[in-house]
Design a protein around this motif. Structure first.
Motif, PDB file in Angstrom:
ATOM      1  N   THR A 187       1.302 -23.522 -35.646  1.00  0.00           N
ATOM      2  CA  THR A 187       1.192 -22.201 -35.020  1.00  0.00           C
ATOM      3  C   THR A 187      -0.247 -21.688 -34.967  1.00  0.00           C
ATOM      4  N   ARG A 199      -2.422 -22.829 -32.083  1.00  0.00           N
ATOM      5  CA  ARG A 199      -1.918 -22.276 -30.810  1.00  0.00           C
ATOM      6  C   ARG A 199      -2.256 -20.799 -30.690  1.00  0.00           C
ATOM      7  N   ARG A 230       6.697 -16.802 -32.157  1.00  0.00           N
ATOM      8  CA  ARG A 230       7.016 -17.748 -33.230  1.00  0.00           C
ATOM      9  C   ARG A 230       7.828 -17.057 -34.324  1.00  0.00           C
TER      10      ARG A 230
END
Ligand SMILES: Cc1cc2nc3c(=O)[nH]c(=O)nc-3n(C[C@H](O)[C@H](O)[C@H](O)COP(=O)(O)O)c2cc1C
Length: 393
Positions: free
Chosen positions: A348, A351, A366
């Motif tokens: 995560t 990103r 997320r």
């Protein structure tokens, strides 16, 4: 500039001391020292500065000075408070977390009528559960201001509501008409000594959510949006009827989330120890159709029936911190399942940080997925533990 003064000119050190040390005072009420009417009037005048719904002026205060009347209220308080007296007997000397508050509350049950003044905060109106503001909602802020005003003048009290179980009797004794709601009856006295300590409470970062229920941040964000560097997290909680021992059996089983989560496939211990800090397991995860991955998990906190925390990849620089907290709640338990996304060692963070203008959105999306998986886990645990027989004390 005087650094002790806030922008608005308040002496923050003193104000914060007032806000953090206005405690429920029971054993340290000085029953031998009189309290004059002036100080009570003064505190009520201050309390009346509190807001009311629609600026309605319906609050009323009733000060009981007559010893005969105080004794009658004391007897009623003792009837409701028998539970505290019984619990005091059971808990004395056990070191139980509730021992102190139960012993203190029982002391007040024994001594309620000795307070120089009993002060009732009341309001015209009956609660109709309509959801409209005006009743309890309008009296409670001023009741708390009354506490603060007492404390600032060397007096103290406890926010005593138990007489609300005896409203008909209290109304009869004090001539309170129908249509009035009494909220709290303060036993008011000077305090023995002025030193009181802040209570242990949960830190704001633990119980404050941003933008979605359950979305936490470890640190305050510089611009109000979620950033990886501030430790964005997710919390889900559930109450069970089962006692902590039974819930612990389920949550300390590393394969349990696999039963419910959409991402968690299973886990396997890789260390010889299968409990306790330092033990390690491999977790297998999958977003079906997208990717499968394995994580190394290191147990970083393990307190039987209370805490099970594990970190991903590197305990000092974890990809994520996952944690179960378990506590007694009423006659059952409250289970808290939380996670914090790490700064690296995960999919995560890169990103999220690719494009700072999208960081908040990536973390939001997320965490929505985490939240729904985690919710499934806690609901699954509840189903498991609440269906079977309830073991434990
Ligand atoms: C809504 C409410 C009801 C309460 N009722 C009582 C009560 O009936 N008797 C009592 O001794 N304390 C009562 N308390 C005081 C709490 O027990 C007290 O706040 C708690 O033990 C924590 O102590 P602290 O405020 O000093 O941190 C009440 C507090 C609140 C907020």
């Amino acid at each position: 500039m005087n650094r002790d003064l806030s922008e608005s000119g308040f002496d923050l050190k003193q104000i914060d001391r007032l806000l953090t040390t206005t405690r429920a005072v029971r054993k340290r009420l000085d029953f031998a020292r009189d309290v004059t009417d002036d100080v009570i009037f003064e505190c009520i005048d201050l309390a009346e500065q509190a807001p009311t719904g629609g600026n309605d002026a319906s609050r009323r205060w009733l000060v009981i000075r007559d010893q005969g009347l105080k004794d009658q209220l004391g007897s009623l308080y003792a009837e409701v408070g028998t539970l505290f007296l019984q619990a005091r007997g059971r808990l004395e000397g056990t070191g139980h977390p509730k021992e102190h508050v139960v012993s203190s509350s029982a002391y007040l049950v024994d001594n309620f009528s000795k307070a120089p003044a009993l002060v009732i905060c009341a309001i015209w109106g009956l609660h109709d559960n309509s959801g409209r503001p005006g009743l309890f909602d309008s009296a409670i802020p001023s009741a708390w201001s009354f506490n603060l005003a007492l404390r600032s003048r060397g007096l103290g009290t406890a926010y005593a509501t138990m007489l609300n179980n005896k409203t008909a009797e209290v109304s009869k004794i004090l001539g309170i008409p129908n249509g009035v709601t009494t909220l709290v009856c303060f036993p008011v006295a000077y305090t023995i000594g002025q030193e009181f300590s802040p209570a242990p409470r949960r830190p704001a970062s633990n119980i404050t959510y941003f933008d979605q229920w359950g979305f936490t941040r470890e640190l305050p964000s510089a611009d109000g949006s979620a950033r990886i560097q501030d430790g964005p997290g997710v919390v889900t909680e559930i109450d069970t009827d089962a006692r902590p021992r039974k819930v612990w059996e389920v949550i300390s089983d590393i394969n349990m989330p696999a039963l419910f989560s959409n991402e968690f496939v299973g886990a396997e211990w890789v260390s010889q120890d299968q409990t306790g800090v330092g033990s390690r397991f491999t977790g297998r995860n999958s977003i079906p159709g997208l990717r499968d991955w394995e994580t190394e998990c290191i147990v970083t906190e393990w307190v039987e029936r209370q805490v099970f925390e594990w970190r991903i990849t590197d305990p000092d620089n974890p990809g994520a911190i996952w944690r179960f907290d378990l506590a007694e709640q009423g006659t059952g338990s409250r289970l808290r399942f939380s996670m914090v996304i790490g700064k690296e060692n995960n999919g995560t963070a890169p990103r999220a940080q690719e494009d700072p203008s999208r960081e908040n959105a990536v973390l939001f999306e997320r965490r929505l997925i985490h939240k729904s998986n985690m919710q499934r886990v806690v609901e699954g645990v509840k189903t498991l533990v609440d269906d079977g027989p309830n073991v434990d004390q």
